[in-house]
Design a protein around this motif. Structure first.
Motif, PDB file in Angstrom:
ATOM      1  N   UNK A 133     -19.713 -15.096  21.776  1.00  0.00           N
ATOM      2  CA  UNK A 133     -18.615 -15.925  21.296  1.00  0.00           C
ATOM      3  C   UNK A 133     -18.312 -17.105  22.195  1.00  0.00           C
ATOM      4  N   UNK A 134     -18.750 -17.045  23.464  1.00  0.00           N
ATOM      5  CA  UNK A 134     -18.378 -18.089  24.409  1.00  0.00           C
ATOM      6  C   UNK A 134     -19.034 -19.437  24.095  1.00  0.00           C
ATOM      7  N   UNK A 135     -20.032 -19.416  23.187  1.00  0.00           N
ATOM      8  CA  UNK A 135     -20.647 -20.687  22.779  1.00  0.00           C
ATOM      9  C   UNK A 135     -19.636 -21.601  22.097  1.00  0.00           C
ATOM     10  N   UNK A 136     -18.528 -21.022  21.633  1.00  0.00           N
ATOM     11  CA  UNK A 136     -17.528 -21.851  20.938  1.00  0.00           C
ATOM     12  C   UNK A 136     -16.615 -22.594  21.918  1.00  0.00           C
ATOM     13  N   UNK A 137     -16.699 -22.269  23.202  1.00  0.00           N
ATOM     14  CA  UNK A 137     -15.884 -22.979  24.193  1.00  0.00           C
ATOM     15  C   UNK A 137     -16.361 -24.435  24.285  1.00  0.00           C
ATOM     16  N   UNK A 138     -15.413 -25.385  24.308  1.00  0.00           N
ATOM     17  CA  UNK A 138     -15.828 -26.806  24.263  1.00  0.00           C
ATOM     18  C   UNK A 138     -16.762 -27.222  25.401  1.00  0.00           C
TER      19      UNK A 138
ATOM     20  N   UNK B 180     -25.589 -24.105  23.242  1.00  0.00           N
ATOM     21  CA  UNK B 180     -26.210 -24.563  21.998  1.00  0.00           C
ATOM     22  C   UNK B 180     -27.294 -25.613  22.231  1.00  0.00           C
TER      23      UNK B 180
ATOM     24  N   UNK C  27     -12.023 -17.496  23.341  1.00  0.00           N
ATOM     25  CA  UNK C  27     -13.280 -17.907  22.713  1.00  0.00           C
ATOM     26  C   UNK C  27     -14.257 -16.745  22.531  1.00  0.00           C
TER      27      UNK C  27
ATOM     28  N   UNK D 147     -28.596 -18.862  22.235  1.00  0.00           N
ATOM     29  CA  UNK D 147     -27.191 -19.273  22.350  1.00  0.00           C
ATOM     30  C   UNK D 147     -26.360 -18.143  22.949  1.00  0.00           C
TER      31      UNK D 147
ATOM     32  N   UNK E  36     -19.045 -25.284  26.804  1.00  0.00           N
ATOM     33  CA  UNK E  36     -20.273 -24.482  26.865  1.00  0.00           C
ATOM     34  C   UNK E  36     -21.467 -25.264  26.319  1.00  0.00           C
TER      35      UNK E  36
END
Lengths: 459, 459
Positions: free
Chosen positions: B24-29, B34, B305, B18, B31
């Motif tokens: 932290x950029x995995x939290x961007x909608x 995951x 993010x 991930x 992205x």
């Protein structure tokens, strides 16, 4: 009430090489085995097998070369007797991408692997295939492999199983014990991918392995891959009873095989499992055509391409005895070898001539030749009389043998209600056993982390 | 006459996990990181990159976990800082099946591998991809990996390179020396697949490895995979000069990087190679939009993010120092660590605040934000001033960052004649160096069997 007849399970038995079991058949003009270096060959094969509702593709492997016959690799190279041989695991993601249900039984020799990266490799494949991988556990039997790995000779037979027991126990800890089911949170708003309080380090200090650390992969659909094994020695059967979910066998007669099967099911009971926790697959070669006469003609036509000599060259390495040294009609003395006891017992006193006849199609697997109904009769007879569950079907002319089987035998078996007409949904284990994960009575379950309660939410 | 301007080479820099670089950029909608457990994600990415004429997908890897920051894995799990992380090699065949030209640079840690099966794994991939694989040679730097492999701690830094030198030499013998070019005959009529007189056993007895045996794979298109490396220490540069064809670097200024590049090219000369035998790739993150203003807005939107703290948690493991223990404005004391000397020198005396600012996008790679022409200006400036050959482009919002780059920057570079408008045919090495196999001046060539004449035709 009579229980419904047992359905026949079916794997294609193949290998990432040219000559696998039926040696010499690569010379047949229709045979595509020499394309094994190309993805297109494997993608085609996977699609064919899924069309035929095969449960899996079982890919054999060997580390080392067959250098016992004539004390060298001359015939091995000439007939491509499992040399060259490529890594089977590298094939999987491509074939998974063009199939939805086909399972992949992958042979991997644990003797020269470290559990930590090995467990990750199988977890990765289990993720990418949505839970369609099995591991055929082998410990190897070739001195040529030991020398390639910097050892003067391999561990003794039973010690290899001791090592394998421990390797499995470490792997279970990584696969089943390190991550709790609810460790993954994947919440973008809360910025929490996983909760560290539900991820536990393995702390294993054993005779063969020392492993401290967290499993690197998150829980995959099956966690532990479906476990295949093929041991037939006393120690091998004990190992199977403890670990295996599928066992691969060979039989000379249904009665003799039934005894072996009974031992395997008893070994499962001895390990606190149920006899039906083990599905048993027998190796078989099939030549089928619309009529008995056509099938016999096809057999005679195929035979001209087979190499019985290559077959016994392969067998020489299996038993560790150079069979070229005996006269055609001289009884073969095997003496003490590292081969599994049951094999040498079976063939003790045979002549080379008799072995060559047995290897008429280049291999020594049971060969069934006949019309669709004759083949179905034979398969069902073995299934019921030997109490087995299915077959590993070798390739003869590749992939034409599989296409023939799908065109002629599968419909016959379906008509008799002995073969599925559609895949069940879910993982490979779910399809075969109706559960995604190993049951609580399997020893892998003792390391399961799910029952641990975490006090602190680290998200 | 002015030589034509050097074209810019380009790899996508990614990882089977991930959070890779820009944490932290995995939290961007938008992205998709995951989804790394699913093949569809990788197939999409491979197709996008090939559409953008990327030379390769460079897949990082790590064995072990980042447990130095706050002395545990709490933040590592929460922000998925390269944990979970799956095996990169398992992805290749699927992506190769939907692409024709894209190369695959695969990170594999040799410290815990045995050369014999390892060499087969890469030969298998080189066959299946038609010569499109590279190996990024790493020896690892995490004590957590050593503990997972049954060692109390890893080998000292320079000793790891001694081991790596020998690992490479054994691998060259397997890849280049075991099978002559003409060993494969594949003649069905003569029943000859390969000529054993042209297949030679490796016989290596060294300090770290003992290997006796034939390579298991037949010659693949590149034989030795394209060799990547990233060492920046004195010993690492010497290793690169001897072995590497591509080197991955990071730069603070073009001038400082130029010095490092000069050292690398000199190291190639010292090893009897040409300075241009090494292509040098720099890590970079790019945020691009049609105008400077749009790009700046995108940067500000993305920043919300990112997790700078996750970035320095990652960095803590890179240097082996728990950076959480220092006050925000306290100078960081690194002390003696196992980290590479150049890294600790660069950051000695920094404060945690300064590090957090440097990690604004969650990673510490050079970040270029701007319009297409501004980004192209910057990239070309680095290329020419630092004498590098190309870039490893990180993902920020994944895969949108790559799509943006392809939509905006690639056409700009093409207009300037600095980026290809079509792929060259052939293997990855052929595309980059115009030859399929390592040149005669590379040390791998000394074990080449081609020059050996075989007396006896064993076919």
């Amino acid at each position: 009430m009579i229980p419904p007849a047992k359905p026949l399970l079916l794997n294609a038995f193949t290998m990432n090489c040219v000559g696998h079991i039926n040696h010499g058949m690569w010379t047949h003009p229709q045979d595509r085995s020499t394309e094994f270096n190309h993805l297109s060959y494997w993608l085609d094969l996977a699609r064919i097998l899924e069309k035929g509702l095969f449960d899996g593709m079982f890919i054999a492997d060997i580390l080392g070369v067959y250098d016992v016959y004539q004390q060298g690799i001359a015939l091995t190279a000439r007939e491509a007797i499992q040399l060259p041989v490529n890594d089977p695991l590298m094939l999987v993601s491509a074939m998974a991408s063009v199939t939805e249900h086909l399972g992949f039984g992958l042979t991997a020799n644990l003797s020269y692997e470290a559990p930590y990266p090995f467990a990750r490799r199988f977890s990765t494949l289990d993720h990418l295939t949505n839970g369609r991988v099995g591991w055929n556990i082998v410990t190897g039997y070739l001195d040529s492999a030991a020398r390639a790995m910097g050892q003067t000779q391999q561990l003794a037979h039973d010690r290899r199983y001791d090592q394998a027991d421990e390797f499995l126990d470490v792997s279970y800890q990584l696969w089943e014990g390190s991550w709790q089911d609810d460790a993954l949170v994947i919440d973008r708003q809360r910025r929490c991918y996983a909760d560290a309080s539900k991820i536990h380090p393995v702390n294993h200090h054993g005779e063969f392995y020392q492993v401290e650390g967290y499993h690197l992969s998150s829980p995959s659909p099956q966690r532990t891959p479906l476990l295949f094994q093929a041991g037939s020695s006393t120690r091998g059967v004990r190992f199977a009873g403890r670990h295996a979910e599928c066992v691969f066998v060979n039989g000379s007669t249904p009665q003799a095989l039934r005894e072996q099967v009974n031992k395997l099911r008893q070994a499962a009971r001895d390990a606190g499992r149920l006899p039906e926790d083990i599905k048993i697959f027998m190796g078989v070669s099939v030549i089928v055509a619309p009529s008995e006469k056509d099938a016999e003609e096809k057999y005679q036509a195929y035979r001209r391409y087979a190499s019985p000599e290559a077959g016994i060259a392969h067998f020489s390495s299996s038993i560790g005895v150079d069979l070229s040294q005996f006269g055609l009609d001289e009884p073969i003395q095997t003496g003490p070898t590292r081969a599994i006891e049951s094999v040498t017992q079976t063939y003790s006193g045979w002549t080379r001539r008799r072995l060559l006849e047995q290897h008429a199609m280049g291999g020594r697997y049971l060969l069934i030749v006949g019309s669709p109904s004759q083949v179905a009769d034979q398969l069902i007879k073995w299934l019921d009389e030997a109490d087995i569950d299915g077959f590993n079907l070798t390739r003869i002319v590749n992939p034409q043998s599989y296409i023939d089987f799908i065109d002629w035998v599968v419909p016959e078996l379906q008509q008799r209600g002995r073969y599925k007409t559609a895949y069940q949904p879910g993982t490979l284990r779910k399809k075969l056993f109706n559960h995604d994960r190993l049951p609580a009575r399997h020893r892998a379950a003792r390391w399961r982390a799910d029952t641990q309660t975490s006090v602190e939410d680290k998200c």
